[in-house]
Design a protein around this motif. Structure first.
Motif, PDB file in Angstrom:
ATOM      1  N   GLU A 171       0.825  -1.204   0.000  1.00 13.82           N
ATOM      2  CA  GLU A 171       0.000   0.000   0.000  1.00 13.82           C
ATOM      3  C   GLU A 171       0.867   1.265   0.000  1.00 13.82           C
ATOM      4  OE1 GLU A 171      -2.849  -0.127   3.117  1.00 13.82           O
ATOM      5  OE2 GLU A 171      -3.833  -1.952   2.385  1.00 13.82           O
TER       6      GLU A 171
ATOM      7  N   ASP B 292      -7.184   5.421   4.458  1.00 18.45           N
ATOM      8  CA  ASP B 292      -7.140   4.093   5.076  1.00 18.45           C
ATOM      9  C   ASP B 292      -5.809   3.423   4.785  1.00 18.45           C
ATOM     10  OD1 ASP B 292      -9.682   4.522   5.904  1.00 18.45           O
ATOM     11  OD2 ASP B 292     -10.628   3.296   4.336  1.00 18.45           O
TER      12      ASP B 292
ATOM     13  N   THR C 234      -3.567  -0.417   5.862  1.00 26.92           N
ATOM     14  CA  THR C 234      -3.593  -1.723   6.527  1.00 26.92           C
ATOM     15  C   THR C 234      -2.413  -1.811   7.464  1.00 26.92           C
ATOM     16  OG1 THR C 234      -4.688  -2.764   4.639  1.00 26.92           O
ATOM     17  CG2 THR C 234      -3.529  -4.205   6.188  1.00 26.92           C
TER      18      THR C 234
ATOM     19  N   ARG D 215      -4.011  -8.642  10.246  1.00 29.10           N
ATOM     20  CA  ARG D 215      -4.093  -7.360   9.548  1.00 29.10           C
ATOM     21  C   ARG D 215      -5.291  -6.568  10.068  1.00 29.10           C
ATOM     22  NH1 ARG D 215      -1.293  -7.725   4.486  1.00 29.10           N
ATOM     23  NH2 ARG D 215      -2.801  -6.348   3.455  1.00 29.10           N
TER      24      ARG D 215
ATOM     25  N   SER E  80      -7.470  -2.859   9.241  1.00 31.15           N
ATOM     26  CA  SER E  80      -7.689  -1.664   8.434  1.00 31.15           C
ATOM     27  C   SER E  80      -8.064  -0.514   9.359  1.00 31.15           C
ATOM     28  CB  SER E  80      -8.809  -1.895   7.416  1.00 31.15           C
ATOM     29  OG  SER E  80      -9.082  -0.704   6.708  1.00 31.15           O
TER      30      SER E  80
ATOM     31  N   ASN F 157     -16.039  -2.379   8.175  1.00 32.83           N
ATOM     32  CA  ASN F 157     -15.759  -3.430   7.182  1.00 32.83           C
ATOM     33  C   ASN F 157     -16.697  -4.626   7.364  1.00 32.83           C
ATOM     34  OD1 ASN F 157     -13.758  -1.871   6.130  1.00 32.83           O
ATOM     35  ND2 ASN F 157     -12.085  -2.872   7.246  1.00 32.83           N
TER      36      ASN F 157
END
Length: 830
Positions: free
Chosen positions: A88, A124, A126, A134, A136, A165
């Protein structure tokens, strides 16, 4: 990585949480008590603070709960990059690079880029928990700055997205959600064209290939997938195993960054910036590498050109002899050249950041501040854009004169001023020496002129006797014998030659000293040539030389000094006679020339001159090999002629052909006659007055202190039965005799014991009893200025010694004619 200024948008309002933390970690968390406890112990929101490198410094209870690490395990031990998804971060770096057209490194730089530029950004990411799972979370980052504006760390607010989520997962199947995320991520990476984003396996072979990589390196994805990283390296780097070393360093330290030459598919090279980041799983196992590459060739060319320009400028500044100092709007020194260091005695470090007025004496410093502030406020220039002499002060306190010129330059919204300082100490010293030398030269020149004038007077006095008595002997009765005539001719020839030499040396001295006085006026060419003809034709006839002068259908006038022009033409005619062949010819001509000039020329039929001799014509005392000849000459006449003509704004030239003769010409400005025409008297050839019983004897008073001169005039007057002579040795006695006997004419010397001749003449003019008596100056002061001053003072004529007997008798005859019958006299015609 080189920094650059970015054009980034700044929101109108900052996030409330971000604004609340701008005072820095220490200010926010440094307060003891309830606030500190509430922040650090709150489980409902997560706060993390780092130093400027991203190492965690504050880890509150909410962060402990969210990520599973204790504060002791996190503070000073964990970096943000270590607990975030590296893929990311790579994607974020690519996105920001594309958005802001700059190269942003994946990792910490990508995480805090917007915070560094004070741009509010909530997004956002992770996170990896301690147990490897993991999470978020929404992240908001604010840069913490010191009082001076530098970044001291970062403050992060985290919000767990698990509940959001889960809710989303209930409405969207998990597999589909993961597929959408992967597709969006892949689409984002593929769409980047300005940056090559390449995923490598753990061996360094290409796994993914985006459009940016294809554009920069030239390979299609099918051509390069599975190929090693070395395919992009130049042969020199491959031989040095640089690709392998870059992977080892990235695996060892987590990151490798490099600038260098790369090679495209077609073999061309480009300057690239490469960042390689190691990608590991939650257990630390190396999964591969993310490589970001940008083509920096244009930027490198621009940077190289800038460096080259700066190097050239520095080279110029290092070699320019003038001291160069650059200051800002407040007069603070920004740049100090090597020449400035040599001039003022300071190093650049000692003056940079200080006000330039330190280079000036205390008395001038306040005025300097006023100059800059006044100029910036009103635009009034006193030093800016001009040069002036000011005082400078060295480091040791000594002052010296400086020529200062100041230029202005705009750099964006800033104004800077460049001062060029030149030490004027030596120049002022040289100028003072030149002034002193000029004064000395002028004094010497004046002394020389006075000496020559005095010597001229002293030489003319004995010459007057020599030439005067020789003329009397030549015209004596009975006639001299043949032997006596030869001797007399030799005496006269030598005497007149010596007189010519004296006159020409005096003329040359006047010209060289710049004291030659001219009276330019319209001069009739016909009149001046007629006068020269009457003077020179008898001499030419004695040698059997024929002279031809032009006739004038219309009047022609030139701008010249009448006396000096006559002197020039007589000299040219005299040379044409002397150096002509026996029974030769002389042709005098007058013709119009272009640009409003008139040419007077004298052509002879002599032997002619070679080009070598022509080049030496106007050198003083150079007679061109005629020294051993029979013709006498001084070698100065042509030099004086040339300079006299040039002083009258004219030109002298010569054309000659060996065996055919020579032409000397004078070009002068043509002009129109003056409104007042003067009638010139033509001197009579000699005295024809005969005494008879009805004509009374006239009285001549001669005021002269030299016995030889008195004797000469006495013998001349004794030959005239109609004249008698009175004499006086002083000016006072001359005045007394004139008032007593009222003579018919007075001959007056200038240099007399007691009252001089000019003063005596003035006294007699003021006395009604003697005001009518014509007074003739007879003096050894032969300088043209003396003649002009004498005529202006009131003398009827001004005759110079040695006496020309015929000229003196003519002048006496004209002066003795009764006033009603006397023709008008032109003083300058004498």
């Amino acid at each position: 990585m080189q920094s650059r200024t970015l054009a980034v948008p700044v929101p109108a309002q900052e996030d409330a949480e971000t604004a609340a933390t701008n005072s820095g970690v220490n200010d926010f968390f440094g307060k003891r008590g309830v606030l500190r406890k509430a922040v650090l112990d709150n489980f409902h929101f997560s706060i993390i603070a780092t130093d400027e490198r991203g190492i965690i410094q504050v880890f509150n209870s909410g962060a402990e709960k969210m990520l599973g690490y204790s504060g002791e395990e996190a503070i000073d031990k964990i970096t943000l990059v270590g607990v975030l998804d590296s893929a990311e971060l790579i994607a974020r770096a690519a996105m920001l690079s594309e958005e802001y057209s700059t190269s942003i490194t994946p990792g910490f730089e990508a995480l805090v880029f917007k915070a560094d530029h004070e741009i509010t950004d909530i997004y956002d990411m992770t996170w990896f928990r301690k147990d490897g799972s993991r999470l978020s979370a929404t992240i908001s980052i604010t840069a913490l700055r010191t009082g001076q504006g530098s970044i001291s760390g970062y403050l992060l607010f985290l919000n767990d997205n698990t509940a959001r989520n889960v809710a989303k997962a209930k409405s969207v199947p998990a597999a589909e959600h993961r597929l959408d995320a992967q597709e969006n991520f892949q689409l984002m990476v593929e769409s980047v064209t300005d940056c090559a984003i390449i995923m490598l396996d753990e061996e360094g072979r290409v796994k993914t290939w985006n459009l940016g990589a294809q554009r920069i390196k030239g390979y299609e994805a099918a051509e390069i997938i599975g190929q090693p990283i070395s395919r992009f390296s130049i042969p020199e780097d491959v031989a040095a195993q640089k690709p392998e070393r870059s992977l080892r360093e990235a695996a060892s330290t987590g990151r490798f960054e490099d600038y260098g030459w790369r090679v495209r598919k077609d073999g061309t090279r480009f300057w690239g910036h490469t960042v390689i980041t190691a990608i590991r799983d939650s257990g630390g196992k190396l999964l591969g590498f993310a490589k970001l590459a940008r083509d920096m060739t244009e930027q490198k060319s621009a940077d190289d050109a800038l460096r080259e320009s700066e190097a050239r400028l520095r080279s110029i500044l290092d070699t320019v002899p003038d001291a160069i100092v650059i200051v800002d709007e407040q007069g603070v020194i920004e740049s100090f050249s090597p020449a400035a260091s040599r001039l003022f005695g300071y190093t650049p470090v000692q003056v940079t950041g200080r006000n330039v007025k330190m280079l000036m004496p205390p008395s001038d410093r306040d005025r300097h501040d006023g100059y800059l502030s006044r100029y910036l406020r009103t635009g009034e220039k006193r030093i800016i854009g001009t040069g002036r002499l000011v005082a400078g002060m060295r480091r040791d306190g000594s002052t010296f004169p400086v020529e200062l010129a100041v230029g202005e330059a705009q750099r964006g919204k800033r104004t800077s001023f460049t001062g060029f300082f030149r030490d004027m100490t030596e120049r002022q010293k040289v100028e003072a020496e030149l002034i002193e030398a000029r004064a000395t030269a002028e004094a010497a020149n004046k002394a020389k002129s006075e000496f020559l004038s005095s010597m001229s007077h002293e030489l003319r006095t004995p010459l007057n006797a020599i030439l005067g008595f020789a003329q009397l002997m030549a015209s004596d009765t009975p006639k001299p014998t043949s032997g006596q005539t030869t001797s007399i001719d030799q005496i006269l020839q030598a005497g007149w030659y010596l007189l010519t030499l004296i006159n020409e040396v005096l003329d040359l001295s006047l010209i060289e000293s710049g004291k030659l006085t001219l009276s330019p006026e319209p001069v009739s060419a016909a009149d001046i040539l007629s006068h020269c003809k009457s003077m020179m034709e008898p001499i030419a006839q004695k040698r059997g030389i024929e002279m031809t002068f032009p006739s004038f259908d219309t009047e022609c006038f030139v701008l010249a000094d009448r006396t000096r022009l006559r002197q020039v033409l007589v000299n040219l005619l005299s040379n044409a006679i002397k150096y002509n062949r026996p029974n030769g010819r002389i042709v005098v001509d007058c013709a119009a020339r272009p640009k409003g000039h008139v040419r007077l020329s004298v052509q002879d039929t002599g032997a002619g001159l070679t080009p070598e001799k022509i080049s030496q014509l106007f050198q003083p005392f150079n007679r061109l090999g005629q020294e051993a000849g029979t013709e006498q000459g001084t070698g100065i006449g042509l030099v004086v002629t040339k300079r006299l003509v040039e002083a009258m704004q004219g030109t002298v030239g010569v054309e000659s052909q060996v065996g055919s003769g020579t032409v000397f010409w004078v070009d002068l400005l043509e002009t129109v006659p003056s409104q007042v025409r003067t009638t010139h008297a033509n001197p009579r050839a000699g005295s024809t007055t005969h005494v008879n019983d009805k004509i009374p004897v006239r009285t001549v008073l001669y005021v002269e202190d030299n016995p030889a001169n008195l004797k000469l005039v006495e013998m001349l007057i004794s030959r005239r039965q109609d004249l008698r002579l009175l004499s006086a040795r002083t000016g006072d006695l001359g005045i007394e005799l004139a008032q007593t006997y009222r003579p018919d004419v007075i001959l007056m010397d200038i240099h007399l014991p007691g009252t001089n001749g000019v003063t005596a003449m003035t006294i007699l003019r003021q006395d009604p009893k003697t005001a009518h008596i014509p007074i003739i100056a007879l003096s050894a002061n032969a300088n043209p200025r003396d003649v002009e001053r004498g005529l202006a003072a009131g003398f009827l004529r001004y005759l110079t010694k040695p006496i020309n007997v015929d000229e003196l008798l003519e002048t006496l005859e004209l002066a003795l004619v009764p006033p009603t019958a006397a023709p008008p006299l032109n003083p300058k015609a004498a």
